[in-house]
Write a protein that holds these residues in place. Sequence first.
Motif, short mmCIF file in Angstrom:
data_model
loop_
_atom_site.label_atom_id
_atom_site.label_comp_id
_atom_site.label_asym_id
_atom_site.label_seq_id
_atom_site.Cartn_x
_atom_site.Cartn_y
_atom_site.Cartn_z
N UNK A 35 0.65 -1.09 0.10
CA UNK A 35 0.01 0.14 0.09
C UNK A 35 0.92 1.06 -0.34
N UNK A 36 2.30 1.17 0.74
CA UNK A 36 2.79 2.22 0.77
C UNK A 36 3.27 2.68 -0.96
N UNK A 37 4.21 1.56 -0.79
CA UNK A 37 4.52 1.78 -2.18
C UNK A 37 4.04 1.85 -3.17
N UNK A 38 2.52 1.87 -3.25
CA UNK A 38 1.30 2.21 -3.89
C UNK A 38 1.33 3.52 -4.47
N UNK A 39 1.42 4.43 -3.07
CA UNK A 39 0.82 5.60 -2.62
C UNK A 39 1.50 5.79 -3.36
N UNK A 40 3.13 5.38 -3.30
CA UNK A 40 4.20 6.75 -3.61
C UNK A 40 5.21 6.64 -5.29
N UNK A 41 4.21 5.09 -5.50
CA UNK A 41 4.66 4.81 -6.97
C UNK A 41 3.67 4.98 -7.66
N UNK A 98 0.88 2.50 -10.30
CA UNK A 98 -0.04 1.69 -11.01
C UNK A 98 1.54 0.49 -10.70
N UNK A 99 2.86 1.41 -11.66
CA UNK A 99 3.78 0.19 -11.94
C UNK A 99 4.88 1.28 -11.29
N UNK A 100 6.25 0.09 -10.84
CA UNK A 100 7.34 0.64 -10.70
C UNK A 100 8.39 -0.21 -11.68
N UNK A 101 8.96 -0.03 -12.60
CA UNK A 101 10.36 -1.03 -13.21
C UNK A 101 11.39 -0.49 -12.26
N UNK A 118 15.07 -5.40 -15.65
CA UNK A 118 14.28 -6.12 -16.57
C UNK A 118 12.85 -6.50 -15.64
N UNK A 119 12.74 -5.86 -14.77
CA UNK A 119 10.86 -5.54 -13.94
C UNK A 119 10.09 -4.86 -13.27
N UNK A 120 9.12 -5.62 -14.37
CA UNK A 120 7.78 -4.61 -13.40
C UNK A 120 7.17 -5.32 -12.46
N UNK A 121 7.21 -4.07 -11.73
CA UNK A 121 6.13 -4.90 -10.53
C UNK A 121 5.34 -3.87 -10.34
N UNK A 122 4.14 -4.29 -11.10
CA UNK A 122 2.87 -3.73 -10.32
C UNK A 122 1.95 -3.10 -9.29
N UNK A 123 1.11 -1.91 -8.84
CA UNK A 123 0.98 -2.21 -7.34
C UNK A 123 -0.63 -2.45 -7.72
N UNK A 124 -1.01 -2.04 -8.49
CA UNK A 124 -2.73 -1.88 -9.19
C UNK A 124 -2.93 -2.53 -9.78
#
Length: 154
Positions: free
Chosen positions: A125-131, A133-136, A139-145
């Motif tokens: 939740x904290x990362x979702x607020x900071x980043x 929908x996603x953060x690259x 070579x990775x994409x991390x989706x939060x939403x």
Amino acid sequence: MNTYERLQDEACEDGVDVIDYTFHSNRIKGLYCDGVVAIREDMTIPEKTCALAEEIGHHETSYGNIIDMNSVQNRKQERQARFHGYNRLIGLTGLIRAYEHGCTNRYETAEYLEVTEEFLEECISCYREKYGVYKIVDNYIIYFIPNLAVFKRI
């Protein structure tokens, strides 16, 4: 050596004493004051790990008495210490490591990272607020939403 034991060693090296303590309130998991961290003694190891990471965050980022959560400044320091704990125990690279390890859900991810599911949820939740929908990351994409998902880019 588990993560909790490693955190205890790191705290000791930084001059912080960690003690088990019987709190009279069930709401308190840990407290930091003047180089001493008290951790609720009747918690599981993952619960103690999460509490200790946050209290070390207070040691490294907070100043003064921040018990009164009516103060905006105190709430900011509390959030900063929690974010420090999230990054220390999970971090974006931890989410990637869990994906590479084969973790397919939040339970497996929390278990792999040796944290509670609640701590992982709060971190996401904290990362979702900071980043957003996603953060690259590399070579990775991390989706939060809408939900946590990690994909390797080709």
